[in-house]
Design an enzyme around this catalytic site. Structure first.
Site, PDB file in Angstrom:
ATOM      1  N   ASP A 141       0.752  -1.172   0.031  1.00 56.45           N
ATOM      2  CA  ASP A 141       0.079   0.001  -0.078  1.00 56.45           C
ATOM      3  C   ASP A 141       0.839   1.331   0.052  1.00 56.45           C
ATOM      4  O   ASP A 141       0.620   1.852   0.888  1.00 56.45           O
ATOM      5  CB  ASP A 141      -0.851   0.013   1.258  1.00 56.45           C
ATOM      6  N   GLU A 199     -11.540   0.054  -3.309  1.00 58.97           N
ATOM      7  CA  GLU A 199     -10.650   0.612  -2.063  1.00 58.97           C
ATOM      8  C   GLU A 199      -9.387   0.978  -2.705  1.00 58.97           C
ATOM      9  O   GLU A 199      -9.282   1.061  -3.945  1.00 58.97           O
ATOM     10  CB  GLU A 199     -10.122  -0.518  -1.181  1.00 58.97           C
TER      11      GLU A 199
HETATM   12  O1  FUB Z   1      -3.154  -3.528   3.619  1.00 62.60           O
HETATM   13  C1  FUB Z   1      -4.354  -3.841   4.133  1.00 62.60           C
HETATM   14  C2  FUB Z   1      -5.327  -3.530   2.839  1.00 62.60           C
HETATM   15  O2  FUB Z   1      -5.001  -4.434   1.717  1.00 62.60           O
HETATM   16  C3  FUB Z   1      -5.422  -2.244   2.387  1.00 62.60           C
HETATM   17  O3  FUB Z   1      -6.041  -1.357   3.184  1.00 62.60           O
HETATM   18  C4  FUB Z   1      -6.241  -2.114   1.134  1.00 62.60           C
HETATM   19  O4  FUB Z   1      -6.053  -1.207   0.323  1.00 62.60           O
HETATM   20  C5  FUB Z   1      -5.311  -3.471   0.671  1.00 62.60           C
HETATM   21  O5  FUB Z   1      -4.348  -3.146   0.055  1.00 62.60           O
END
Ligand code: FUB
Length: 370
Positions: free
Chosen positions: A61, A271
């Site tokens: 991320d 997301e």
């Molecule tokens: O790293 C945890 C979660 O996985 C992140 O918040 C999302 O975007 C995904 O990459």
């Protein structure tokens, strides 16, 4: 964010032979562990477009910024916490942040050690997920999602005089914040916006009219024919620690101006949003989650609406895909992650490659494999 790990193992075992005969190539059928172990185990390094920036720790991320001419990456710090994989993503049990820095793309990458530990966040329960940072008047503001002691994600803020910390967390989460994946963008007029949210394990579908429903759906599947759940956007107050007014929907529309629908898994927001400005236009980029694409949508205002334009990065190795886009000395780069080092969905590694805008403003499609 949700993982199909356990289910996918079963699916692969039972249906792989069928797929061989039926051109089973839908991105929905992508199974993180099958793809991961194949490539990691055979060590086919030349197949990857780029190599991990650091291998001493697992990182994911990557939110990236340039401060005083130096590149700083604010990633999640993935760990193997020994928590069994499940549909809530409980095995993403991260406990601290390490900030990476480099003088130039391709230069030496420094791990600057622990910048913030979950034990020093008074309201935190578990799972320190994808952060971002902003700078204003001599202070760096680190924004982070973490579950509170009731297991509900909110977004907190911590401050430091240094881009690499240590950061001191505020005693409470940002009032009115929820869900995950903050991405902070300061416009040329000095206004700063936070884009945030993630469905499924990120809990966004459980927030209805500003209230959390603990018994709400685990996914967005209950409203397939309705407009998709939007990424959220909030203006930050000048103190950088609170929202100025109500949280708004960063609506993504199709070429006819109609909001994308929930059933449009290949295009709808899931997301990992990011905002960059190019030639006066606002580019909202994001992950489609269960279909594993990075897509972009363009608007005339930082608040949207944003018109869907297309995929700009094909699925990486691993279930999640999450990125940031920055300009360094006139060249654009995308920082992203995959699971090259571990072959495991929750142990990821950050990477970088170039990103190109075409003359018409579209983004050139990136394939993370050669
Ligand atoms: O790293 C945890 C979660 O996985 C992140 O918040 C999302 O975007 C995904 O990459």
């Amino acid at each position: 964010m949700k993982q199909y790990f356990t289910t996918s193992k079963l699916i692969v075992t039972l249906f792989a032979p069928l797929c061989l005969f039926s051109a089973c190539n839908s991105s929905n059928s992508k199974t993180a562990n099958a793809a991961d172990s194949t490539k990691a185990d055979t060590g086919e390094k030349t197949k990857y477009l780029s190599q991990p920036l650091i291998s001493s720790i697992y990182t994911a991320d990557p939110s990236t910024h340039v401060f005083n001419g130096k590149i700083y990456i604010y990633p999640s710090h993935d760990i193997n916490a020994g928590i069994p994989e499940n549909d809530n993503g409980d095995h993403f049990a991260m406990k601290d942040y390490h900030i990476l820095s480099m003088d130039s793309v391709g230069g030496k990458v420094t791990d600057n050690g622990v910048a913030l530990d979950i034990k020093d966040i008074p309201w935190a329960g578990r799972q320190l997920w994808a952060p971002d940072v902003a700078f204003k008047d001599g202070t760096y503001y680190l924004y982070f999602p973490v579950k509170d002691k009731k297991d509900v994600f909110h977004i907190g803020v911590a401050t430091s005089a240094s881009p690499v910390g240590p950061f001191k967390a505020e005693p409470e989460p940002i009032a009115g914040s929820y869900s995950i994946d903050p991405a902070v963008f300061t416009d040329s007029d000095g206004k700063t916006y936070m884009y945030f949210g993630g469905i499924w394990g990120g809990q966004l579908q459980r927030w209805i009219n500003g209230k959390y429903d603990a018994n709400g759906s685990k996914t967005d599947s209950k409203q397939e024919d309705a407009p998709a759940i939007s990424c959220k956007v909030a203006l930050l107050k000048p103190d950088m620690k609170s929202f100025d007014g109500a949280v708004k929907d960063a609506v993504i529309v199709d070429s006819l101006g109609k909001p994308l629908l929930t059933k449009d898994h290949d295009r709808r927001f899931f997301e990992g949003s990011w905002m960059h400005k190019y030639n006066g236009k606002y580019y909202l980029t994001y992950s489609t989650g269960d279909t594993h694409f990075l897509c972009y949508a363009i608007g005339d205002s930082p608040l949207g609406p944003f018109t869907y334009k297309g995929v700009f990065m094909k699925p990486v190795q691993g279930w999640t895909t999450h990125h940031s886009i920055i300009e360094v000395k006139g060249k654009w780069y995308i920082f992203y992650h995959d699971t090259q080092l571990s072959g495991k969905t929750h142990l990821r590694n950050v990477k970088v490659t170039t990103l190109e805008h075409n003359a018409d403003g579209s983004i050139k499609l990136i394939d993370p494999f050669l």
